[in-house]
Scaffold this motif. Structure first.
Motif, PDB file in Angstrom:
ATOM      1  N   ALA A 453     -21.417  82.976  51.381  1.00 52.58           N
ATOM      2  CA  ALA A 453     -21.356  84.051  50.384  1.00 52.58           C
ATOM      3  C   ALA A 453     -20.776  85.319  51.024  1.00 52.58           C
ATOM      4  O   ALA A 453     -20.048  86.075  50.387  1.00 52.58           O
ATOM      5  N   GLU A 454     -21.087  85.529  52.319  1.00 54.61           N
ATOM      6  CA  GLU A 454     -20.548  86.727  52.992  1.00 54.61           C
ATOM      7  C   GLU A 454     -19.008  86.660  53.051  1.00 54.61           C
ATOM      8  O   GLU A 454     -18.319  87.660  52.868  1.00 54.61           O
ATOM      9  N   THR A 455     -18.487  85.455  53.303  1.00 54.17           N
ATOM     10  CA  THR A 455     -17.026  85.293  53.364  1.00 54.17           C
ATOM     11  C   THR A 455     -16.410  85.569  51.984  1.00 54.17           C
ATOM     12  O   THR A 455     -15.394  86.253  51.861  1.00 54.17           O
ATOM     13  N   VAL A 456     -17.059  85.050  50.945  1.00 58.51           N
ATOM     14  CA  VAL A 456     -16.547  85.273  49.583  1.00 58.51           C
ATOM     15  C   VAL A 456     -16.580  86.776  49.267  1.00 58.51           C
ATOM     16  O   VAL A 456     -15.596  87.346  48.767  1.00 58.51           O
ATOM     17  N   ALA A 457     -17.710  87.415  49.592  1.00 59.89           N
ATOM     18  CA  ALA A 457     -17.830  88.861  49.314  1.00 59.89           C
ATOM     19  C   ALA A 457     -16.743  89.630  50.059  1.00 59.89           C
ATOM     20  O   ALA A 457     -16.114  90.544  49.499  1.00 59.89           O
ATOM     21  N   SER A 458     -16.501  89.243  51.321  1.00 57.72           N
ATOM     22  CA  SER A 458     -15.486  89.950  52.128  1.00 57.72           C
ATOM     23  C   SER A 458     -14.099  89.744  51.540  1.00 57.72           C
ATOM     24  O   SER A 458     -13.285  90.671  51.497  1.00 57.72           O
ATOM     25  N   ALA A 459     -13.827  88.518  51.076  1.00 56.50           N
ATOM     26  CA  ALA A 459     -12.504  88.229  50.509  1.00 56.50           C
ATOM     27  C   ALA A 459     -12.290  88.991  49.203  1.00 56.50           C
ATOM     28  O   ALA A 459     -11.187  89.477  48.919  1.00 56.50           O
ATOM     29  N   GLN A 460     -13.344  89.112  48.418  1.00 59.43           N
ATOM     30  CA  GLN A 460     -13.218  89.854  47.150  1.00 59.43           C
ATOM     31  C   GLN A 460     -12.997  91.346  47.430  1.00 59.43           C
ATOM     32  O   GLN A 460     -12.179  92.006  46.793  1.00 59.43           O
ATOM     33  N   MET A 461     -13.749  91.872  48.418  1.00 65.88           N
ATOM     34  CA  MET A 461     -13.578  93.290  48.790  1.00 65.88           C
ATOM     35  C   MET A 461     -12.171  93.529  49.324  1.00 65.88           C
ATOM     36  O   MET A 461     -11.500  94.504  48.988  1.00 65.88           O
ATOM     37  N   PHE A 462     -11.739  92.586  50.174  1.00 66.66           N
ATOM     38  CA  PHE A 462     -10.413  92.671  50.776  1.00 66.66           C
ATOM     39  C   PHE A 462      -9.336  92.663  49.674  1.00 66.66           C
ATOM     40  O   PHE A 462      -8.409  93.465  49.688  1.00 66.66           O
ATOM     41  N   GLY A 463      -9.486  91.763  48.711  1.00 71.05           N
ATOM     42  CA  GLY A 463      -8.497  91.655  47.623  1.00 71.05           C
ATOM     43  C   GLY A 463      -8.362  92.976  46.876  1.00 71.05           C
ATOM     44  O   GLY A 463      -7.257  93.453  46.616  1.00 71.05           O
ATOM     45  N   THR A 464      -9.503  93.569  46.545  1.00 71.84           N
ATOM     46  CA  THR A 464      -9.461  94.842  45.813  1.00 71.84           C
ATOM     47  C   THR A 464      -8.809  95.912  46.687  1.00 71.84           C
ATOM     48  O   THR A 464      -8.000  96.699  46.207  1.00 71.84           O
ATOM     49  N   ARG A 465      -9.160  95.886  47.981  1.00 73.52           N
ATOM     50  CA  ARG A 465      -8.618  96.923  48.869  1.00 73.52           C
ATOM     51  C   ARG A 465      -7.092  96.849  48.951  1.00 73.52           C
ATOM     52  O   ARG A 465      -6.411  97.863  49.032  1.00 73.52           O
ATOM     53  N   ILE A 466      -6.535  95.642  48.934  1.00 69.46           N
ATOM     54  CA  ILE A 466      -5.070  95.550  49.038  1.00 69.46           C
ATOM     55  C   ILE A 466      -4.410  95.600  47.656  1.00 69.46           C
ATOM     56  O   ILE A 466      -3.240  95.262  47.512  1.00 69.46           O
ATOM     57  N   GLY A 467      -5.159  96.030  46.660  1.00 74.34           N
ATOM     58  CA  GLY A 467      -4.568  96.296  45.343  1.00 74.34           C
ATOM     59  C   GLY A 467      -4.374  95.062  44.482  1.00 74.34           C
ATOM     60  O   GLY A 467      -3.615  95.085  43.514  1.00 74.34           O
ATOM     61  N   LYS A 468      -5.079  93.980  44.812  1.00 71.05           N
ATOM     62  CA  LYS A 468      -4.960  92.760  44.002  1.00 71.05           C
ATOM     63  C   LYS A 468      -6.105  92.675  43.003  1.00 71.05           C
ATOM     64  O   LYS A 468      -7.085  93.416  43.101  1.00 71.05           O
ATOM     65  N   ILE A 469      -5.971  91.721  42.075  1.00 71.20           N
ATOM     66  CA  ILE A 469      -7.110  91.365  41.230  1.00 71.20           C
ATOM     67  C   ILE A 469      -7.620  90.040  41.782  1.00 71.20           C
ATOM     68  O   ILE A 469      -7.049  88.976  41.521  1.00 71.20           O
ATOM     69  N   PRO A 470      -8.667  90.107  42.636  1.00 72.91           N
ATOM     70  CA  PRO A 470      -9.141  88.880  43.265  1.00 72.91           C
ATOM     71  C   PRO A 470     -10.082  88.119  42.342  1.00 72.91           C
ATOM     72  O   PRO A 470     -10.935  88.713  41.686  1.00 72.91           O
ATOM     73  N   VAL A 471      -9.925  86.810  42.300  1.00 71.69           N
ATOM     74  CA  VAL A 471     -10.813  85.998  41.472  1.00 71.69           C
ATOM     75  C   VAL A 471     -11.257  84.784  42.293  1.00 71.69           C
ATOM     76  O   VAL A 471     -10.439  84.152  42.953  1.00 71.69           O
ATOM     77  N   VAL A 472     -12.554  84.528  42.263  1.00 74.16           N
ATOM     78  CA  VAL A 472     -13.078  83.394  43.032  1.00 74.16           C
ATOM     79  C   VAL A 472     -12.864  82.118  42.230  1.00 74.16           C
ATOM     80  O   VAL A 472     -13.210  82.060  41.047  1.00 74.16           O
ATOM     81  N   VAL A 473     -12.250  81.116  42.876  1.00 72.11           N
ATOM     82  CA  VAL A 473     -12.041  79.840  42.181  1.00 72.11           C
ATOM     83  C   VAL A 473     -12.586  78.707  43.046  1.00 72.11           C
ATOM     84  O   VAL A 473     -12.781  78.866  44.249  1.00 72.11           O
ATOM     85  N   GLY A 474     -12.774  77.555  42.418  1.00 69.84           N
ATOM     86  CA  GLY A 474     -13.275  76.391  43.146  1.00 69.84           C
ATOM     87  C   GLY A 474     -12.140  75.667  43.857  1.00 69.84           C
ATOM     88  O   GLY A 474     -10.953  75.909  43.589  1.00 69.84           O
ATOM     89  N   ASN A 475     -12.533  74.765  44.746  1.00 74.08           N
ATOM     90  CA  ASN A 475     -11.571  74.032  45.567  1.00 74.08           C
ATOM     91  C   ASN A 475     -11.192  72.732  44.854  1.00 74.08           C
ATOM     92  O   ASN A 475     -11.916  71.744  44.927  1.00 74.08           O
ATOM     93  N   CYS A 476     -10.073  72.767  44.137  1.00 74.99           N
ATOM     94  CA  CYS A 476      -9.614  71.544  43.478  1.00 74.99           C
ATOM     95  C   CYS A 476      -8.093  71.586  43.463  1.00 74.99           C
ATOM     96  O   CYS A 476      -7.507  72.651  43.724  1.00 74.99           O
TER      97      CYS A 476
END
Ligand SMILES: CCCCCCCCCCCCC/C=C/C(=O)SCCNC(=O)CCNC(=O)[C@H](O)C(C)(C)COP(=O)(O)OP(=O)(O)OC[C@H]1O[C@@H](n2cnc3c(N)ncnc32)[C@H](O)[C@@H]1OP(=O)(O)O
Length: 525
Positions: A453-476
């Motif tokens: 969950a920490e990795t997901v939270a970091s990736a979402q924070m990172f996405g927003t910081r670089i001006g993206k709209i980050p969305v968590v998706v499943g692995n398929c």
């Protein structure tokens, strides 16, 4: 929701409806009550309208779906009440005066703005028009040319430009509310006849046809496929008629938009874009329970189109980046491409040379992975080959500190299999950027079985910081974006098989509103 404060003969109506002071029904009702109270109180000589923290960001967009935007008092009613007030009304603007908030401001008799405040009519981007008299009052305040620029584009402008255009009467560095209260006292009792925006003539009317044609041409180029800009232009042109007739044109142009499918779709997108970064996992983890780790520096493996694009997205956000290749020749090629793109931004005046130099000063390069002993994040962006990616991840796992996140830019490969090459599968995640990665807003953050969950939270924070709209998706396979695009790509291919040219297919897609047709996108990949 609206505080009523009296100050030495001035009534201050301060909107307090976090987060953005939207004009929800209760807010409108309380503004109206405040105006009535101030109007009736003989001690009150002038009124100031302001917002706590920020001015007003417009109508409450949720009310366009529920229908309560049209409940009395509407924003139209408020604008009319304000403008016709016998006591002077001054808008004290800090933060945002957008949409209906901007319409309220231009219905006031005077406007005092903080130097950092922003003005705009973003209605066009949610499929509507400034339907509370904005298309009629604004041209009367700034002239036809500026109104035909700002209303169909939805562009925000700062206080300095707003002053130049005549939107605001005074720009201040200090507290806009205090300045406005002082100012309101000083003009109390003065005649208001030339301060009522709806009573003014429209400047630039003599060039109406050429200004309209230029605005239509620009809108068709910049807002392809969108219907609202043309209705905005038609409504603004209505301002050449007497005010009441213009208001009727605004209402009929507005009606077509308020009943359109585009309005619903664009407003859905408005809220979806804001909902996407707020992730939650089936175990219940979310930003409420898990903190992400900020990324202080990063490395990108692969200096091809994707790698350089991802590096640029990070550099643009001020994150120091090391761009890594196995071969000096490929590295130099990638860096030249990156520098060329920044030089292009300088020549297009999107950034200054100084800004370009500052950005590039944060770029390092390396051949091989040995130097990656002190990075918070590595994003691997080599071509889609599972064996190669696993080999790279195994090597990165050996070299990078154990807390370093190892993320892979892939559009289809199995994150769990890539993670299995490391001893830290909890820190492995897929980042699916879209080409061009420095520009496209969507970022799919792909969560593997063991991603923490920490990795997901970091990736979402990172996405927003670089001006993206980050969305968590499943692995398929294809994640979400490519599963959607799959059908679109197939249909495009069928059209070629049926005899169309790729450029014709692209043209139709672009006229529909997509920035690039499907074949141009493939050329970029
Ligand atoms: C024709 C028939 C008519 C019948 C008669 C009817 C008469 C009535 C006519 C009425 C006419 C109305 C005309 C006016 C229309 C408008 O004003 S439309 C709205 C225009 N304004 C906007 O589009 C601004 C939208 N907001 C933003 O751009 C940004 O939020 C911001 C203000 C620049 C702040 O940005 P940031 O700090 O990044 O915050 P965000 O994350 O974007 O937003 C924070 C939360 O606030 C929510 N939100 C933002 N704006 C609104 C809004 N206007 N309404 C409702 N909610 C809003 C946003 O969703 C976020 O929410 P959470 O995600 O839940 O935190």
């Amino acid at each position: 929701m609206v505080d009523y404060i009296t100050r030495d003969g001035v009534a201050l109506l301060q909107v307090n409806n976090p987060p953005v002071n939207a004009l929800s029904h209760n807010v409108r009702a309380e503004i109206k009550n405040g105006l009535d109270e101030a109007g009736q109180d003989k001690q009150i000589k002038a009124i100031v309208i302001s917002g706590k923290r920020s001015f007003i960001a417009g109508a409450d967009i949720t009310e366009f779906k529920s229908g309560s935007y049209s409940e009395w008092p509407t924003i139209i009613d408020l604008c009319d009440l304000i403008e016709s007030s016998g006591k002077p009304v001054v808008a004290a603007i800090k933060g945002f005066a957008l949409g209906g908030g901007h319409e309220i401001a231009i219905s006031c008799h005077y406007r005092i703005a903080h130097e950092k405040s922003k003005f705009g009519f973003p209605e066009v981007d949610i499929g509507i028009l400034p339907a509370a008299g904005g298309t009629q009052r604004f041209p009367r305040l700034v002239g036809l040319e500026a109104a035909l620029d700002l209303i169909p584009s939805g562009r925000h402008i700062g206080a300095a430009q707003a002053f130049k255009l005549g939107i605001v009467d005074k720009v201040v560095r200090g507290d806009a509310v205090e300045e406005a209260v002082k100012f309101a006292k000083s003009i109390a009792g003065e005649p208001l006849v030339d301060r009522r925006t709806s009573q003014r003539p429209v400047m630039g009317a003599e060039n109406a046809v050429s200004l309209r044609d230029a605005a239509v041409k620009l809108a068709m180029k910049k807002k392809k496929g969108m219907i609202a800009p043309i209705h905005c232009i038609k409504a603004v042109m209505g301002s050449l008629l007497p005010f009441e007739q213009g208001m009727e044109i605004e209402a009929s142009e507005g009606f077509m938009l308020f009943t359109s499918g585009q309005m619903g779709a664009l407003q859905y997108a408005f809220f979806a874009q804001r909902a996407a970064p707020k992730w939650s996992l089936p175990c219940g983890a979310s930003f409420k329970t898990v903190k992400g780790r900020p990324i202080r520096n990063a490395a990108v493996i692969g200096a091809g189109t994707m790698g350089t694009g991802i590096a640029m997205a990070m550099l643009n956000a001020g994150i120091p980046v090391t761009l890594v290749e196995q071969d000096r020749k490929f590295l130099d090629k990638g860096v030249s491409l990156l520098k060329l793109l920044y030089a292009g931004s300088v020549s297009l005046r999107k950034i200054t040379q100084d800004q370009c130099d500052a950005i590039l000063s944060k770029l390092n390069t390396a051949v091989g992975y040995k130097s990656l002993t002190n990075v918070d994040l590595v994003i691997e962006a080599v071509y889609e080959n599972m064996a190669l990616k696993k080999q790279i991840f195994a090597e990165l796992d050996r070299i990078c500190p154990p807390e370093t996140f190892l993320w892979t830019n892939t559009s289809a490969l199995d994150i769990d299999e890539i993670a299995s090459a490391t001893r830290r599968p909890d820190k492995v995640l897929g980042t699916h950027f879209f080409v061009p990665a420095y520009h496209m807003k969507l970022l799919e953050n792909v969560r593997g079985k063991l991603t923490s969950a920490e990795t997901v939270a970091s990736a979402q924070m990172f996405g927003t910081r670089i001006g993206k709209i980050p969305v968590v998706v499943g692995n398929c396979h294809g994640f979400v974006g490519n599963r959607m695009l799959h059908k679109y790509a197939h249909e495009s291919d069928f059209l070629i098989e049926e005899g169309c040219w790729p450029e014709d297919v692209d043209m139709v897609a672009e006229n529909f509103g997509l920035p690039l047709g499907p074949f141009k996108v493939r050329d970029l990949s």
